[in-house]
Design an enzyme around this catalytic site. Structure first.
Site, PDB file in Angstrom:
ATOM      1  N   GLU A  47       0.932  -1.094   0.067  1.00  0.00           N
ATOM      2  CA  GLU A  47      -0.075   0.135  -0.214  1.00  0.00           C
ATOM      3  C   GLU A  47       0.887   1.328   0.040  1.00  0.00           C
ATOM      4  OE1 GLU A  47      -1.643   0.689   3.667  1.00  0.00           O
ATOM      5  OE2 GLU A  47      -3.384   1.542   3.119  1.00  0.00           O
ATOM      6  N   LYS A 128      -9.461   1.507  -2.064  1.00  0.00           N
ATOM      7  CA  LYS A 128      -9.473   1.135  -0.610  1.00  0.00           C
ATOM      8  C   LYS A 128     -10.955   1.218  -0.256  1.00  0.00           C
ATOM      9  CE  LYS A 128      -7.213   1.112   3.777  1.00  0.00           C
ATOM     10  NZ  LYS A 128      -6.002   1.610   4.162  1.00  0.00           N
ATOM     11  N   CYS A 173      -4.927  -3.062   2.827  1.00  0.00           N
ATOM     12  CA  CYS A 173      -4.441  -2.996   4.243  1.00  0.00           C
ATOM     13  C   CYS A 173      -5.743  -3.438   5.320  1.00  0.00           C
ATOM     14  CB  CYS A 173      -3.958  -1.627   4.748  1.00  0.00           C
ATOM     15  SG  CYS A 173      -3.158  -1.610   6.334  1.00  0.00           S
TER      16      CYS A 173
HETATM   17  N1  CDV Z   1      -3.090   1.461   6.471  1.00  0.00           N
HETATM   18  C1  CDV Z   1      -4.045   0.714   7.385  1.00  0.00           C
HETATM   19  O1  CDV Z   1      -5.205   0.436   6.689  1.00  0.00           O
HETATM   20  N2  CDV Z   1      -3.709   0.474   8.607  1.00  0.00           N
HETATM   21  C2  CDV Z   1      -4.556   0.120   9.548  1.00  0.00           C
HETATM   22  C3  CDV Z   1      -4.268   0.444  10.772  1.00  0.00           C
HETATM   23  C4  CDV Z   1      -4.433   1.699  11.097  1.00  0.00           C
HETATM   24  C5  CDV Z   1      -4.933  -0.522  11.860  1.00  0.00           C
HETATM   25  C6  CDV Z   1      -4.542  -1.606   9.351  1.00  0.00           C
HETATM   26  O2  CDV Z   1      -5.756  -2.109   9.545  1.00  0.00           O
HETATM   27  O3  CDV Z   1      -3.407  -2.178   9.430  1.00  0.00           O
END
Ligand code: CDV
Length: 312
Positions: A47, A128, A173
């Site tokens: 990401e 996302k 993510c």
């Molecule tokens: N970049 C992200 O989405 N990070 C989140 C953190 C904030 C918890 C994750 O789910 O890893």
């Protein structure tokens, strides 16, 4: 005939604030070459792989952050990556911030991944879906996670595309923590999900979770893979970036839920696996034969309700 796809998860170490796009693209190309030496056909980057994780800083005027976003892909900075990948016959998945002009002078900002085929053609750009963190400045935090200020949530949902001889999906993510992400793709027959991430080890709202970051990372991707009979490729931007330590533990997970390859460190590193896409059917056609065993008539709440409703 067995459908084998050799995938490289190209973990990045930190990208500091003053690193240029050209420096970063050089690192991406070095990882591409390493992947090529291992026979990879697809390279998956993290990401926000072109910049530092800029949502850790809040700015009152968002236009002063415009330089963190790409406005086209490929562009001058990333063209060398596109050219080299095409020359080598390798496809890739690249995460970055995208800024688009909208009607009436508006601007839309997205956290995206673009999937590129081995011939250099763009398969899709995924936005996302689950945007974590906060919308406003929270000065008491040791660092910000203002993704909800910098990015809109996708209106599109989770697609699955015919590419690389299989059915490929994408998530970014925080999406990996939600079972719905995998299931929506599972219901489209997904055989490999590509997921870049930046996960600070210190979780400010509840530091008791810090020590569990690696466990939770593996837990969600292994269960998502197994419960949907799909490969999952999770790729970190790890290490200490602008003082914030982030999780490495890049991994490739089989449809059995087993981790078949994992990064050893938290710097630039490739993790390679030869993935049999036909292995998915062992799970999709047996224990997780959705058509035979699912009970969607009883799952209505999942789509009709957002938060928890406790009966009186
Ligand atoms: N970049 C992200 O989405 N990070 C989140 C953190 C904030 C918890 C994750 O789910 O890893």
């Amino acid at each position: 005939m067995t459908r084998l796809l050799t995938v490289a998860a190209a973990q990045l170490g930190p990208i500091q604030r003053d690193h240029t796009r050209a420096q970063v693209v050089d690192r991406l190309i070095a990882l591409l070459h390493a992947a090529h030496r291992h026979g990879a056909e697809l390279v998956v980057y993290p990401e926000l792989a072109l910049t530092t994780f800029f949502p850790r800083w809040f700015v009152d005027d968002i236009t002063t952050a415009d330089h963190w976003y790409e406005t086209s892909m490929p562009n001058v900075a990333t063209q060398p990556l596109f050219d080299e990948a095409k020359r080598l016959g390798i496809g890739f998945c690249l995460g970055y911030a995208l800024r688009e002009a909208a009607p009436a002078g508006a601007t839309r900002r997205w956290n995206v991944q673009t999937l590129v085929e081995r011939d250099g053609s763009i398969v899709a750009t995924y936005k996302k879906t689950h945007i974590p963190g906060h919308e406003h400045h929270e000065p008491d935090r040791p660092f910000q996670h203002a993704e909800r200020y910098y990015f809109e949530p996708s209106p599109d949902g989770f697609g699955v595309w015919r590419a690389f001889g299989g059915l490929i999906g994408m998530m970014i993510c925080n999406d990996r923590r939600w079972p719905e992400s995998y299931r929506v793709m599972g219901l489209q027959g997904v055989e490999m999900i590509l997921c870049g991430y930046n996960t600070p080890i210190h979780y400010v709202p509840d530091p008791s979770q810090d020590i569990l970051q690696g466990f939770h990372n593996a837990l969600v991707m292994q269960s998502g893979a197994y419960q949907n009979g799909t490969w999952v490729v999770g790729v970190a931007k790890g290490g200490v970036e602008e003082g914030v330590d982030s999780l490495g533990q890049t991994m490739i997970v089989a449809p059995s839920g087993q981790i078949v390859a994992q990064a050893l460190g938290s710097d630039d590193e490739i993790v390679v696996a030869r993935c049999d896409l036909d292995w998915c059917s062992r799970y999709k056609d047996t224990l997780f034969d959705f058509d035979r065993y699912r009970r969607p008539e009883l799952y209505g709440r999942i789509c009709s309700q957002r938060g928890v409703i406790v009966a009186d």
